[in-house]
Design a protein around this motif. Structure first.
Motif: not given
Ligand SMILES: Cc1ncc(COP(=O)(O)O)c(C=O)c1O
Length: 386
Positions: A177-196
């Motif tokens: 995930v490369k928020m700034d390089e991709w020029q994405v404005d909003i990213i939503a995420a959650g704790s119970q998946k790849a964040l373990m």
């Protein structure tokens, strides 16, 4: 017989012992210096993980809460919002935007297909007043991945000021995930998946362009008010009582991700995805996701005619301790999904596949024993040789 539990879901995922141990401690004062220090460390590591210099906000909620916060703060009533849907969670984004009183256009892909990039260009060209584009990085329900960099590039070319909002609930810390390089404005995420981690933390990364939209958004909100969270976090606090125990765990899981290294982590997930898909194909099972959009976080498997997805799941769970996910909405009972994200080792895939072979044999399929496992082993060996 002794059965070891394998939670091969696409979330909640298996929590490492280190993270569990970190959470198993006494509460601290969430208005004190130790909390502020921890929050600062966590936010710096989340920015590193998202490859961004922008703000990252933490909410005590599941992933859907972070998604709703995205539309509540950055899509104003009456705004034209385009939702790219490749499955259940793409559809959920659209419903949330409708509830926020946006005018929602949808570009749906057949479930299993990737996002229609040519269609996206055409819709944007015909709707230059679109204010926000919603997309799902890893559509967990169909095991389809979206090339967010390409989506963002098309949006920037066609409607430069439109916000790009990404559901990275099941991709963050598994896929790049490369928020700034991709020029994405909003990213939503959650704790119970790849964040373990267990469920209960939502994350929202916000660009400067999105903050400008926030300034003109009159939608009523208090708990989800992103400006309020930003203000508190700047003082090392949160607007309301944070999920302190989960934050202890998050600090540890981010440490583990740093120790593994991001590139290694992404490589491991690629390996897990390739092993799982190769094993299933070798066993004569169809995959729902088109090959070029197949997710490295989860694999959606279509059993052959006459073999029930539910029966496969039941035998895997009851006789071998392996929990997989079923299909959602119209895919209920038609597929089963093997999650391979977060705290999953390649050997966990070998165990899952070899048990799957026993289940398939018991359900009448011939010549399956050892075949999928061998396909997985071959890819695992190549992985070590690279
Ligand atoms: C891609 C995706 N988006 C959103 C969600 C919703 O997250 P939660 O269930 O944490 O609210 C999920 C959960 O499975 C998901 O996989």
């Amino acid at each position: 017989m002794l059965k070891k539990p394998y939670l091969m879901l696409a979330g909640p995922t298996m929590v490492p012992e280190r993270v569990n141990a970190a959470m198993n401690r006494q509460m601290i004062n969430h208005r004190g210096a130790a909390f502020s220090e921890m929050l600062e460390d966590i936010l710096a590591n989340l920015r590193w993980l998202l490859a961004t210099e922008q703000d990252v906000l933490i909410y005590p909620c599941s992933g859907s809460g972070a998604m709703e916060a995205a539309v509540a703060n950055f899509a104003a009533p009456g705004d034209k919002v385009l939702s790219l849907s490749t499955g259940v969670f793409g559809d959920r984004w659209a419903v949330m935007a409708e509830k926020a009183q946006a005018r929602v256009l949808k570009l749906d892909s057949r479930w299993g297909d990737g996002v229609d990039l040519a269609g996206l260009t055409a819709v944007l060209a015909g709707n230059r007043d679109i204010k926000m584009v919603l997309t799902t990085h890893n559509e967990t329900s169909t095991a389809v991945f979206t090339p967010v960099d390409q989506v963002a590039k098309i949006v920037r070319a066609e409607v430069p000021d439109a916000l790009v909002a990404v559901d990275a609930v099941s991709s963050l810390a598994a896929l790049p995930v490369k928020m700034d390089e991709w020029q994405v404005d909003i990213i939503a995420a959650g704790s119970q998946k790849a964040l373990m981690l267990p469920p209960g933390l939502g994350f929202l990364a916000v660009s400067g362009r999105a903050w400008q939209a926030y300034e003109h958004n009159p939608s009523p909100k208090w708990y989800w008010d992103a400006g309020q969270v930003k203000k508190s976090q700047a003082k090392g606090q949160t607007p309301y009582t944070p999920a302190v125990g989960l934050l202890f765990g998050l600090q540890e899981s981010l440490r583990m991700i740093r120790e593994e290294g991001l590139e290694n982590r992404y490589c491991r997930h690629r390996l897990l995805g390739r092993m799982t898909r190769a094993a299933c194909r070798e066993l004569g099972l169809s995959l729902l996701a088109a090959a070029e959009y197949a997710s490295d976080c989860v694999t959606a498997v279509v059993p052959p005619d006459g073999v029930s997805a539910r029966q496969i799941q039941k035998l895997l769970r009851e006789d071998y301790g392996i929990t997989t996910a079923g299909g959602q909405k119209s895919l209920e009972g038609k597929i089963f999904r093997i999650g391979h994200l977060g705290n999953v080792a390649p050997t966990d895939i070998l165990v899952t596949v070899s048990c799957l072979e026993m289940v398939l044999k018991r359900l009448g399929m011939e010549g399956v024993l050892g075949r999928g496992t061998a396909a997985g082993q071959k890819i695992m060996l190549e992985g070590f040789e690279q």
